[in-house]
Design a protein around this motif. Structure first.
Motif, PDB file in Angstrom:
ATOM      1  N   MET A   1       6.199  42.752  18.073  1.00 13.48           N
ATOM      2  CA  MET A   1       6.146  41.353  17.613  1.00 13.48           C
ATOM      3  C   MET A   1       4.965  41.143  16.670  1.00 13.48           C
ATOM      4  O   MET A   1       5.091  40.461  15.663  1.00 13.48           O
ATOM      5  CB  MET A   1       6.060  40.402  18.810  1.00 13.48           C
ATOM      6  CG  MET A   1       7.346  40.349  19.614  1.00 13.48           C
ATOM      7  SD  MET A   1       7.450  38.910  20.710  1.00 13.48           S
ATOM      8  CE  MET A   1       6.043  39.153  21.769  1.00 13.48           C
ATOM      9  N   ASN A   2       3.830  41.743  17.005  1.00 15.64           N
ATOM     10  CA  ASN A   2       2.664  41.602  16.122  1.00 15.64           C
ATOM     11  C   ASN A   2       2.969  42.121  14.724  1.00 15.64           C
ATOM     12  O   ASN A   2       2.535  41.554  13.732  1.00 15.64           O
ATOM     13  CB  ASN A   2       1.467  42.374  16.691  1.00 15.64           C
ATOM     14  CG  ASN A   2       0.756  41.586  17.763  1.00 15.64           C
ATOM     15  OD1 ASN A   2       1.042  40.401  17.978  1.00 15.64           O
ATOM     16  ND2 ASN A   2      -0.169  42.221  18.459  1.00 15.64           N
ATOM     17  N   LYS A   3       3.721  43.191  14.683  1.00 18.76           N
ATOM     18  CA  LYS A   3       4.003  43.820  13.391  1.00 18.76           C
ATOM     19  C   LYS A   3       5.110  43.078  12.634  1.00 18.76           C
ATOM     20  O   LYS A   3       5.044  42.932  11.422  1.00 18.76           O
ATOM     21  CB  LYS A   3       4.431  45.277  13.643  1.00 18.76           C
ATOM     22  CG  LYS A   3       4.481  46.113  12.378  1.00 18.76           C
ATOM     23  CD  LYS A   3       4.479  47.601  12.699  1.00 18.76           C
ATOM     24  CE  LYS A   3       4.640  48.406  11.429  1.00 18.76           C
ATOM     25  NZ  LYS A   3       5.973  48.934  11.226  1.00 18.76           N
TER      26      LYS A   3
ATOM     27  N   ASP B   1      -0.906  32.077   9.905  1.00 16.40           N
ATOM     28  CA  ASP B   1      -2.123  32.247   9.099  1.00 16.40           C
ATOM     29  C   ASP B   1      -1.733  32.304   7.628  1.00 16.40           C
ATOM     30  O   ASP B   1      -1.060  33.236   7.225  1.00 16.40           O
ATOM     31  CB  ASP B   1      -2.844  33.532   9.531  1.00 16.40           C
ATOM     32  CG  ASP B   1      -4.097  33.769   8.707  1.00 16.40           C
ATOM     33  OD1 ASP B   1      -4.691  32.770   8.259  1.00 16.40           O
ATOM     34  OD2 ASP B   1      -4.452  34.949   8.501  1.00 16.40           O
ATOM     35  N   PRO B   2      -2.084  31.349   6.774  1.00 17.39           N
ATOM     36  CA  PRO B   2      -2.862  30.153   7.098  1.00 17.39           C
ATOM     37  C   PRO B   2      -2.031  29.107   7.849  1.00 17.39           C
ATOM     38  O   PRO B   2      -0.812  29.051   7.689  1.00 17.39           O
ATOM     39  CB  PRO B   2      -3.265  29.627   5.717  1.00 17.39           C
ATOM     40  CG  PRO B   2      -2.186  30.112   4.804  1.00 17.39           C
ATOM     41  CD  PRO B   2      -1.725  31.420   5.356  1.00 17.39           C
TER      42      PRO B   2
ATOM     43  N   LEU C   1      18.340  39.531   7.547  1.00 15.37           N
ATOM     44  CA  LEU C   1      17.739  40.111   8.743  1.00 15.37           C
ATOM     45  C   LEU C   1      18.767  40.375   9.840  1.00 15.37           C
ATOM     46  O   LEU C   1      18.471  41.012  10.835  1.00 15.37           O
ATOM     47  CB  LEU C   1      16.662  39.178   9.305  1.00 15.37           C
ATOM     48  CG  LEU C   1      15.581  38.688   8.345  1.00 15.37           C
ATOM     49  CD1 LEU C   1      14.561  37.848   9.083  1.00 15.37           C
ATOM     50  CD2 LEU C   1      14.892  39.861   7.666  1.00 15.37           C
TER      51      LEU C   1
ATOM     52  N   VAL D   1       7.088  39.946  13.780  1.00 18.39           N
ATOM     53  CA  VAL D   1       7.474  38.543  13.938  1.00 18.39           C
ATOM     54  C   VAL D   1       6.380  37.625  13.404  1.00 18.39           C
ATOM     55  O   VAL D   1       5.223  37.705  13.829  1.00 18.39           O
ATOM     56  CB  VAL D   1       7.795  38.217  15.415  1.00 18.39           C
ATOM     57  CG1 VAL D   1       8.331  36.800  15.527  1.00 18.39           C
ATOM     58  CG2 VAL D   1       8.805  39.212  15.967  1.00 18.39           C
ATOM     59  N   ALA D   2       6.773  36.770  12.480  1.00 20.12           N
ATOM     60  CA  ALA D   2       5.814  35.857  11.861  1.00 20.12           C
ATOM     61  C   ALA D   2       5.317  34.840  12.869  1.00 20.12           C
ATOM     62  O   ALA D   2       6.058  34.381  13.725  1.00 20.12           O
ATOM     63  CB  ALA D   2       6.478  35.149  10.695  1.00 20.12           C
ATOM     64  N   GLY D   3       4.050  34.497  12.761  1.00 19.08           N
ATOM     65  CA  GLY D   3       3.480  33.425  13.583  1.00 19.08           C
ATOM     66  C   GLY D   3       3.220  33.817  15.029  1.00 19.08           C
ATOM     67  O   GLY D   3       2.828  32.990  15.831  1.00 19.08           O
ATOM     68  N   ILE D   4       3.443  35.085  15.378  1.00 20.19           N
ATOM     69  CA  ILE D   4       3.148  35.535  16.748  1.00 20.19           C
ATOM     70  C   ILE D   4       2.008  36.543  16.701  1.00 20.19           C
ATOM     71  O   ILE D   4       2.040  37.483  15.909  1.00 20.19           O
ATOM     72  CB  ILE D   4       4.382  36.206  17.425  1.00 20.19           C
ATOM     73  CG1 ILE D   4       5.470  35.174  17.679  1.00 20.19           C
ATOM     74  CG2 ILE D   4       3.978  36.865  18.740  1.00 20.19           C
ATOM     75  CD1 ILE D   4       6.631  35.680  18.520  1.00 20.19           C
TER      76      ILE D   4
ATOM     77  N   GLY E   1      16.144  28.417   9.996  1.00 22.23           N
ATOM     78  CA  GLY E   1      16.957  29.598  10.308  1.00 22.23           C
ATOM     79  C   GLY E   1      16.441  30.837   9.600  1.00 22.23           C
ATOM     80  O   GLY E   1      15.893  30.747   8.502  1.00 22.23           O
ATOM     81  N   ASP E   2      16.620  31.988  10.240  1.00 23.07           N
ATOM     82  CA  ASP E   2      16.232  33.254   9.606  1.00 23.07           C
ATOM     83  C   ASP E   2      17.149  33.518   8.417  1.00 23.07           C
ATOM     84  O   ASP E   2      18.258  33.014   8.357  1.00 23.07           O
ATOM     85  CB  ASP E   2      16.393  34.417  10.604  1.00 23.07           C
ATOM     86  CG  ASP E   2      15.451  34.295  11.787  1.00 23.07           C
ATOM     87  OD1 ASP E   2      14.294  33.916  11.571  1.00 23.07           O
ATOM     88  OD2 ASP E   2      15.889  34.559  12.925  1.00 23.07           O
ATOM     89  N   HIS E   3      16.670  34.355   7.506  1.00 20.08           N
ATOM     90  CA  HIS E   3      17.499  34.713   6.354  1.00 20.08           C
ATOM     91  C   HIS E   3      18.630  35.650   6.799  1.00 20.08           C
ATOM     92  O   HIS E   3      18.432  36.438   7.724  1.00 20.08           O
ATOM     93  CB  HIS E   3      16.640  35.420   5.301  1.00 20.08           C
ATOM     94  CG  HIS E   3      17.287  35.476   3.949  1.00 20.08           C
ATOM     95  ND1 HIS E   3      18.148  36.481   3.600  1.00 20.08           N
ATOM     96  CD2 HIS E   3      17.229  34.637   2.899  1.00 20.08           C
ATOM     97  CE1 HIS E   3      18.582  36.266   2.360  1.00 20.08           C
ATOM     98  NE2 HIS E   3      18.038  35.153   1.911  1.00 20.08           N
TER      99      HIS E   3
END
Lengths: 288, 230
Positions: free
Chosen positions: A223-225, A162-163, A110, A227-230, A105-107
């Motif tokens: 999303m690039n900026k 990443d990683p 957010l 969202v993690a993992g996208i 779950g997100d924190h």
């Protein structure tokens, strides 16, 4: 045939997600579900997605069943301690919900209640263990249950992280803890996904590749900026940017990604985020 | 070390609403290091309060406000000034405020928020590094605490929320704790530690055991109460 049976039969499965309303007006949710009915094998009901307070996923799953759609109950560790989580799982089972997706779950910071107390009593791995324990007739306190549930248990992974290695190490733990299928974070790079699938070949779990439908180039950049993992590659952003009909382009890209990745994995999980009406067109274009 | 920060001045003024005379208590221990309750901050507070029309009947800066006996002694020496005040404004951590309240029959207002135990029982100042959970996991995490380093207190690896090694909560200042743990274990060639499933934490262990509470000081206080009750 249930989602579990379909995956076991090696059919390429299709899941999609629906978000419950912030309030009690379920008309839109019903409309979105109707659009997906008959086109997808199961529908995920998000659990207060992005830490925004909404109608609960358990009630949402109950509605989905009433509307004739097989639900996947999303359960996050953010809002409930181990008592509430296990209780909700028992409740889900008696309401006929068989599929469970275990998430961290997100924190809360957010979402729309940033002052709430984040719980995280369990994490996604121990939540999976808790499910397994309930199935074996015991709760986390070691107490015996009067009748035990049976679930088809899923978890998530971000193949674009990443990683990537810590994600895979955790994925291994999730399989060890009982995860039978994975729905991934959105993937836009088939090559990268292929590499990921090679590196998790040793894990005996079905992987449903995640697709987030693009609305615009701005959405991709956001999303690039944020969202993690996208990661949406530049050529796709450019394609969206140049397109006159953004909706049609988003559908075309999603369908192309599904076609390119379908032979690499066991299914696809489409996250339309308010654009559920486009899912049938995507599936048509992908030849499914 | 107890890390504290000053509350907004408006909030402190709000506490003093309806009161005109205040006695200020500062602390030369952690509060002085944190610049929240040393002599300089006490004098600054005095000036600001006077600027708002409050009368400061006096002030004192105690070596360690967490030492109750010492607080009692120091305030005794300023008995008249304390008696003349409507209340006391205590510029230190929550322990100091409670120590003051324990020896003075007056309202004690906190001037600070106590943030964490950064480098407690040692001199390694800075970030919070221990949550006193009573069930240390530092062996499996390469010596980096996941309870303080991870905003979700995860004990089995990273969530999907980190981006470029930064936590989804305050990514501009906060590293992902599990990214740090991963990097360290990788460097030490001990990534195998990240494959072991850590069982759910026993949060009951965070509650200090009874025998730790039954110290000599505690026993003396009990005796004191018994005598007073006779």
């Amino acid at each position: 045939m249930s989602l579990k049976e379909k995956i076991a039969s090696s059919r390429f499965v299709i899941t999609a997600e629906v978000g419950p309303p912030k309030g009690v007006d379920i008309e839109e949710m019903k409309k979105n579900t109707e659009v997906l009915k008959g086109r997808v094998d199961a529908v995920n009901l998000t659990d207060q997605q992005s830490s925004v307070m909404r109608l609960g996923s358990l009630a949402g799953c109950h509605l989905l069943r009433q509307w004739g759609v097989e639900p996947v109950l999303q359960v996050t560790c953010r809002d409930r301690n181990r008592l509430a989580l296990q209780s909700d799982l028992l409740s889900a089972y008696v309401m006929g919900v068989e599929n469970v997706l275990c998430l961290t779950g997100d924190h809360v910071s957010l979402g729309d209640h940033p002052d709430a107390k984040p719980v995280f009593d369990l994490d996604s791995v121990s939540l999976l263990q808790a499910v397994k324990g309930l199935e074996q007739g015991r709760d986390l306190g070691g107490k015996e249950l009067k009748g035990s549930p049976r679930f088809f248990v899923g978890a998530t992974v971000a193949p674009g992280a990443d990683p990537l290695e810590p994600q895979i190490l955790k994925m291994e733990k999730k399989v060890k803890a009982g995860a039978q299928f994975f729905q991934t974070q959105a993937m836009y790079e088939p090559k990268q996904f292929e590499e990921f699938m090679k590196s998790v070949k040793h894990l005996n779990a079905a992987v449903l590749v995640g697709i987030v439908v693009l609305r615009s180039a701005a959405m991709a950049r956001f999303m690039n900026k944020n969202v993690a993992g996208i990661h949406v590659p530049d050529n796709l952003i450019e394609e969206m940017d140049k397109a006159e009909k953004k909706a049609a382009k988003g559908i075309e890209i999603a369908a192309r990604l599904i076609r390119e990745m379908r032979d690499m994995c066991q299914g696809v999980h489409i996250m339309a985020i308010g654009m559920e009406d486009r899912v049938p067109a995507i599936l048509d274009a992908a030849g499914m | 070390m107890l890390v504290s920060e000053l509350k907004p001045f408006e909030e402190i003024l709000g506490y003093l609403d309806g009161e005109n005379k205040v006695f200020i208590v500062g602390c030369k221990g952690c509060a002085e290091v944190c610049q929240t309750g040393g002599e300089a901050q006490v004098l600054e507070m005095k000036q600001k309060l006077e600027g708002k029309g409050k009368a400061v009947t006096g002030y004192t800066v105690v070596d360690f406000l967490c030492d109750r006996a010492l607080v009692k002694l120091r305030l005794k020496a300023r008995e008249a000034d304390v008696a003349a005040a409507d209340s006391l404004l205590v510029m230190t951590c929550g322990v100091g405020v409670q120590a003051t309240a324990a020896v003075v029959d007056k309202i004690t207002h906190p001037a600070c928020n106590t943030m964490n135990l950064g480098g407690v029982r040692g001199e390694w100042r800075g970030s919070e590094r221990c949550r006193e959970c009573g069930d240390c996991l530092l062996d499996v995490t390469g010596g980096i605490c996941p309870l303080t380093a991870c905003s979700k207190f995860l004990i089995n690896g990273p969530c999907g929320g980190a981006k470029s090694g930064k936590c989804e909560v305050e990514p501009d200042v906060r590293d992902c704790g599990w990214h740090l743990i991963y990097q360290r274990l990788k460097k030490l060639n001990r990534l195998d530690k990240m494959t072991e499933i850590v069982p759910p934490k026993a949060f009951s262990k965070m509650e200090p055991p009874k025998h730790l509470r039954s110290t000599i000081m505690w026993a003396l206080e009990q005796r004191e109460k018994e005598v007073a009750a006779r």
